[in-house]
Design a protein around this motif. Structure first.
Motif, PDB file in Angstrom:
ATOM      1  N   GLY A 108       0.892  -1.113   0.047  1.00 25.15           N
ATOM      2  CA  GLY A 108      -0.039  -0.052   0.007  1.00 25.15           C
ATOM      3  C   GLY A 108       0.899   1.306  -0.011  1.00 25.15           C
ATOM      4  N   SER A 109       2.016   1.238   0.927  1.00 21.47           N
ATOM      5  CA  SER A 109       2.758   2.389   0.924  1.00 21.47           C
ATOM      6  C   SER A 109       3.608   2.626  -0.322  1.00 21.47           C
ATOM      7  N   ILE A 110       4.111   1.474  -0.927  1.00 16.73           N
ATOM      8  CA  ILE A 110       4.782   1.778  -2.057  1.00 16.73           C
ATOM      9  C   ILE A 110       3.919   2.024  -3.533  1.00 16.73           C
ATOM     10  N   GLY A 111       2.524   1.623  -3.211  1.00 15.26           N
ATOM     11  CA  GLY A 111       1.854   2.012  -4.492  1.00 15.26           C
ATOM     12  C   GLY A 111       1.430   3.488  -3.984  1.00 15.26           C
ATOM     13  N   LEU A 126       2.363   6.284  -7.137  1.00 17.59           N
ATOM     14  CA  LEU A 126       1.242   7.154  -7.561  1.00 17.59           C
ATOM     15  C   LEU A 126       1.371   8.657  -7.234  1.00 17.59           C
ATOM     16  N   SER A 127       2.204   9.155  -6.234  1.00 17.79           N
ATOM     17  CA  SER A 127       2.451  10.326  -6.016  1.00 17.79           C
ATOM     18  C   SER A 127       3.824  10.818  -7.032  1.00 17.79           C
ATOM     19  N   PRO A 163       6.786   6.989   2.937  1.00 15.87           N
ATOM     20  CA  PRO A 163       6.410   5.763   3.116  1.00 15.87           C
ATOM     21  C   PRO A 163       7.850   4.736   3.899  1.00 15.87           C
ATOM     22  N   VAL A 164       9.057   5.455   3.736  1.00 13.81           N
ATOM     23  CA  VAL A 164      10.159   4.799   4.353  1.00 13.81           C
ATOM     24  C   VAL A 164      10.050   4.175   5.673  1.00 13.81           C
ATOM     25  N   PRO A 165       9.522   5.296   6.820  1.00 12.45           N
ATOM     26  CA  PRO A 165       9.322   4.689   8.136  1.00 12.45           C
ATOM     27  C   PRO A 165       8.443   3.377   8.074  1.00 12.45           C
ATOM     28  N   GLY A 166       7.183   3.266   7.374  1.00 13.02           N
ATOM     29  CA  GLY A 166       6.406   2.217   7.486  1.00 13.02           C
ATOM     30  C   GLY A 166       7.120   0.901   6.894  1.00 13.02           C
ATOM     31  N   ILE A 167       7.972   1.287   5.824  1.00 14.58           N
ATOM     32  CA  ILE A 167       8.555   0.006   5.235  1.00 14.58           C
ATOM     33  C   ILE A 167       9.766  -0.720   6.201  1.00 14.58           C
ATOM     34  N   VAL A 168      10.396   0.411   6.871  1.00 18.10           N
ATOM     35  CA  VAL A 168      11.502   0.050   7.698  1.00 18.10           C
ATOM     36  C   VAL A 168      10.944  -0.533   9.075  1.00 18.10           C
ATOM     37  N   ALA A 169       9.679   0.083   9.533  1.00 20.67           N
ATOM     38  CA  ALA A 169       9.048  -0.726  10.772  1.00 20.67           C
ATOM     39  C   ALA A 169       8.569  -2.168  10.240  1.00 20.67           C
TER      40      ALA A 169
END
Length: 412
Positions: free
Chosen positions: A295-298, A302-303, A374-380
């Motif tokens: 979701g975050s990567i998508g 999109l952005s 999105p980086v913090p979410g992916i790292v988490a």
């Protein structure tokens, strides 16, 4: 009697239960404990073993701070580990009092831990399939299994290195598949296998095929084996070789479409690097991280796409009247926009007008913000999965404790 039964039942559920945890006493109604009848305190029969008639309470020589959280779980349905209690001790107390696995897993998931799987992996029952399956699927089971895993990793690395090395100009052998039209199949094979890179490729493919077929033969569930994504990757990794062999025997390399197809096959060979994930836990965790963060990567893509169109269009019209402009159309600005937003900035294309340069500056700042979101979410997600992979709690040590701990002890 039937009229008195409901009243008697209500009286029993309203009965006050005294619980003594190493001298610290708790009071709870029977109906509160009965909310979880499968637990130690909720099961009247199991609880009787710890009853002390002298003090009219249930005595447990257990960890007090942990039980405060367990007692709160009976009252509120929320299970939270006290900060002063280590995870392994809290896990042991939850297991002792029979808290259900769903509640335990929710706590451990928040803490970055997981339970050791209680279900044993499915293994073939007959020999030699069982031995073969352990040998090729579980490297930790024996020294020979580790040797097989090392051989597999070496074959993967050699295959990838060979695919890359054959593109070096001084090592290129592009004409090894250019045969005369009247060449026989034996002469074609002789010329092809005269190439060192093709010999290395053949040796690696022999190992890959042997490994795949022997695992398929020993698999306890062949349908699940075929559906497994790792095995699908293994199948895709060997397909290019056999398609190349078909082209070689058919002598169809001369056409342009065949040449393009051969380049595609070479590209597919690079997918063998994914085979390393079978032997490297970190790669599997990275793959699961990308799936969890889809979701975050998508949202990131999109952005970036929206910003690419927005800033590209603005820069195109800003430089429309500028001489020697690098952008003759809006799509021609997309490369510049992507490189600018990712802060790479090759400098091969750039706006020349003041408004275009201003848009370029804003484009850089926007790209930085979009990349950071999105980086913090992916790292988490990666840290949580990596921690769960390492922090495995097992209740084996509970079973090895002195059995006298389970016998009720009278307080002094």
């Amino acid at each position: 009697m039937t009229e008195c039964s409901p009243t008697r039942q209500r009286c029993e559920l309203s009965k006050l239960i005294k619980i003594n945890i190493s001298g610290l006493k708790f009071l709870a109604r029977e109906r509160v404990l009965h909310r979880y009848p499968e637990t130690l305190l909720g099961d009247v029969t199991r609880r009787k073993e710890f009853y002390c008639p002298d003090t009219d309470d249930y005595f447990f020589d257990r960890h007090r701070p942990s039980f405060e959280a367990i007692f709160n779980f009976y009252q509120t349905g929320k299970l939270v580990r006290p900060p002063i209690v280590p995870v392994d001790i809290f896990f042991a107390e939850l297991k002792f009092f029979g808290i259900d696995n769903q509640a335990i897993n929710m706590v451990l998931d928040k803490e970055g831990y997981r339970q050791k799987s209680e279900s044993c992996p499915k293994l073939p029952e007959a020999e030699p399939k069982r031995t073969i399956w352990l040998l090729f699927e579980y490297p930790e089971t024996s020294v020979w299994a580790r040797i097989v895993a090392i051989l597999s990793v070496c074959a993967i690395i050699i295959s990838i290195a060979s695919s890359c090395a054959e593109t070096i100009p001084q090592y290129q052998e592009d004409k090894i598949f250019d045969f005369p039209q009247n060449a026989t199949r034996s002469s074609r094979l002789k010329m092809a296998y005269g190439s060192t890179f093709y010999q290395v490729e053949t040796a690696c493919i022999v190992w890959f095929c042997f490994e795949l077929f022997i695992r398929f033969y020993a698999s306890p569930d062949r349908i699940a084996f075929i559906k497994d994504i790792m095995n699908i990757i293994d199948m895709i990794a060997i397909v290019p070789y056999f398609l190349t062999l078909i082209f070689l025997l058919g002598n169809v390399q001369g056409s342009r479409s065949a040449a393009v197809f051969m380049r595609v096959l070479r590209l597919i060979r690079v997918s063998r690097i994914l085979k390393l994930s079978r032997h490297m836990t970190a790669l599997r965790i990275l793959g699961r991280t990308l799936i969890l963060s889809a979701g975050s990567i998508g949202l990131l893509f999109l952005s970036l796409f929206g910003s690419m169109v927005l800033f590209g269009t603005f820069v195109y019209f800003a430089d429309l009247e500028t001489q020697n402009t690098d952008f003759d159309s809006v799509p021609a600005t997309f490369w510049w926009a992507v490189i600018t937003m990712t802060t790479v900035g090759y400098g091969d294309e750039h706006p020349r007008s003041p408004l275009g340069k201003l848009a370029g500056g804003v484009c850089v700042l926007s790209g930085i913000m979009f990349l950071l979101v999105p980086v913090p979410g992916i790292v988490a997600n990666f840290n949580r999965l990596y921690t769960r992979q390492r922090n495995v709690l097992s209740d084996d040590f509970i079973k090895t404790q002195d059995e006298t701990e389970k016998v009720p002890k009278k307080p002094l």
